[in-house]
Enzyme design. Structure first.
Site, PDB file in Angstrom:
ATOM      1  N   ALA A   1      15.565  31.845  -6.083  1.00 21.61           N
ATOM      2  CA  ALA A   1      14.127  32.107  -6.086  1.00 21.61           C
ATOM      3  C   ALA A   1      13.510  31.573  -4.802  1.00 21.61           C
ATOM      4  O   ALA A   1      14.224  31.215  -3.858  1.00 21.61           O
ATOM      5  CB  ALA A   1      13.487  31.459  -7.307  1.00 21.61           C
ATOM      6  N   ASN A   2      12.198  31.544  -4.728  1.00 20.79           N
ATOM      7  CA  ASN A   2      11.494  30.955  -3.587  1.00 20.79           C
ATOM      8  C   ASN A   2      10.209  30.311  -4.091  1.00 20.79           C
ATOM      9  O   ASN A   2       9.888  30.397  -5.271  1.00 20.79           O
ATOM     10  CB  ASN A   2      11.234  32.024  -2.515  1.00 20.79           C
ATOM     11  CG  ASN A   2      10.372  33.151  -3.045  1.00 20.79           C
ATOM     12  OD1 ASN A   2       9.220  32.949  -3.356  1.00 20.79           O
ATOM     13  ND2 ASN A   2      10.966  34.332  -3.182  1.00 20.79           N
ATOM     14  N   ARG A   3       9.469  29.683  -3.196  1.00 23.27           N
ATOM     15  CA  ARG A   3       8.340  28.848  -3.598  1.00 23.27           C
ATOM     16  C   ARG A   3       7.021  29.586  -3.774  1.00 23.27           C
ATOM     17  O   ARG A   3       5.984  28.962  -3.919  1.00 23.27           O
ATOM     18  CB  ARG A   3       8.137  27.719  -2.573  1.00 23.27           C
ATOM     19  CG  ARG A   3       9.279  26.744  -2.521  1.00 23.27           C
ATOM     20  CD  ARG A   3       8.941  25.525  -1.675  1.00 23.27           C
ATOM     21  NE  ARG A   3      10.116  24.697  -1.459  1.00 23.27           N
ATOM     22  CZ  ARG A   3      10.623  23.884  -2.378  1.00 23.27           C
ATOM     23  NH1 ARG A   3      10.052  23.761  -3.560  1.00 23.27           N
ATOM     24  NH2 ARG A   3      11.711  23.187  -2.112  1.00 23.27           N
ATOM     25  N   SER A   4       7.025  30.910  -3.757  1.00 23.94           N
ATOM     26  CA  SER A   4       5.757  31.624  -3.951  1.00 23.94           C
ATOM     27  C   SER A   4       5.187  31.346  -5.342  1.00 23.94           C
ATOM     28  O   SER A   4       5.884  31.474  -6.347  1.00 23.94           O
ATOM     29  CB  SER A   4       5.976  33.131  -3.786  1.00 23.94           C
ATOM     30  OG  SER A   4       4.827  33.832  -4.200  1.00 23.94           O
ATOM     31  N   ALA A  39       6.688  37.611  -2.354  1.00 19.11           N
ATOM     32  CA  ALA A  39       7.774  37.009  -1.581  1.00 19.11           C
ATOM     33  C   ALA A  39       9.071  37.538  -2.176  1.00 19.11           C
ATOM     34  O   ALA A  39       9.645  36.951  -3.095  1.00 19.11           O
ATOM     35  CB  ALA A  39       7.701  35.492  -1.665  1.00 19.11           C
TER      36      ALA A  39
END
Ligand code: CTP
Ligand code: CA
Length: 223
Positions: free
Chosen positions: A33-36, A99
């Site tokens: 995943a990512n931090r969005s 994102a």
């Protein structure tokens, strides 16, 4: 279903907004995943709806709740997001605030990957379709206004300007997401709008205000 306002400068205009991160499974219990947080995309969808637009809001697993008054399509992976965008077209405008994971795990397992003595898992990847580039480069039925984002940590304007040219979108909303800015996951944003007219840097402000200003700019451009 969307409760598009009967009036408002964007009434009768369909706008697609993607938002949030995507999750790319590794196995049934793990993902990349990512931090969005989805905060900026959510605020944009809300601001467009407030101007009367008919908004299809395609969101990955975000931290913030989806706005009211929009058509919400919840997805998990980049592939699902791409399919949802295809299904939502045509539109007069599209804002790609998500994102999107650049890569998916092609070696994902249906069963939980177990530790084995002395062994480490090896993941294999494939590149995900670039949704923004694909929509920007549609030869038939392209939205009149395609807006992308560029979250950068270095050479923000140069990178975002190159990204706009490469993807062929109309505008890029560029921001500096270096950890020291505190923007990723915070309530404020400092953006530069890259268009054919060059780069216009806005002062740092609440994500809600960025959204309202962007929505107004879109409304003016589509009028
Ligand atoms: N984007 C997209 N589909 C992808 C990747 C990105 O639609 N598979 C969109 C994002 O929603 C954003 C824009 O493209 O509007 C730019 O994303 P970004 O990650 O900054 O660009 P990339 O081309 O993936 O470049 P980078 O190597 O910097 O990640
Ligand atoms: Ca990327």
């Amino acid at each position: 279903t969307a409760s598009a306002l009967a009036s408002g400068p964007m009434s009768g205009k369909h706008v697609i907004v993607t938002s949030g991160p995507t999750h790319e499974p590794i196995d049934p219990v793990r993902y990349i995943a990512n931090r969005s947080s989805g905060a900026q995309g959510t605020a944009i969808a809300r601001a467009l709806a407030a101007l009367g637009a008919d908004v299809t809001f395609i969101t990955g697993p975000a931290d913030v709740p989806a706005p009211e008054g929009v058509r919400v399509v919840a997805v998990t992976t980049a592939r699902e997001m791409a399919d949802a965008v295809d299904a939502a077209l045509p539109a007069q405008a599209a804002v790609f605030a998500a994102a999107v994971a650049d890569w998916r795990v092609t070696s994902a397992s249906d069963r939980k990957i177990k530790k084995t003595a002395g062994g480490l898992p090896v993941l294999e990847f494939a590149e995900n379709t670039d949704i923004l580039a694909r929509v920007s480069q549609m030869t038939e039925g392209r939205p009149a206004l395609v807006v992308g984002f560029a979250a950068e940590t270095d050479d923000v304007i140069a990178n975002a300007t190159a990204k706009r040219a490469r993807k062929m979108c109309d505008w890029i909303v560029a921001n500096d997401v270096s950890p020291e800015t505190g923007i990723m996951g915070g309530g404020e944003n400092a953006v530069t709008i890259i268009s054919e007219n060059g780069a216009d840097s806005w002062p740092r402000m609440d994500k809600t205000q960025v959204a309202q200003r962007l929505a107004q700019l879109m409304s003016d451009a589509l009028a």
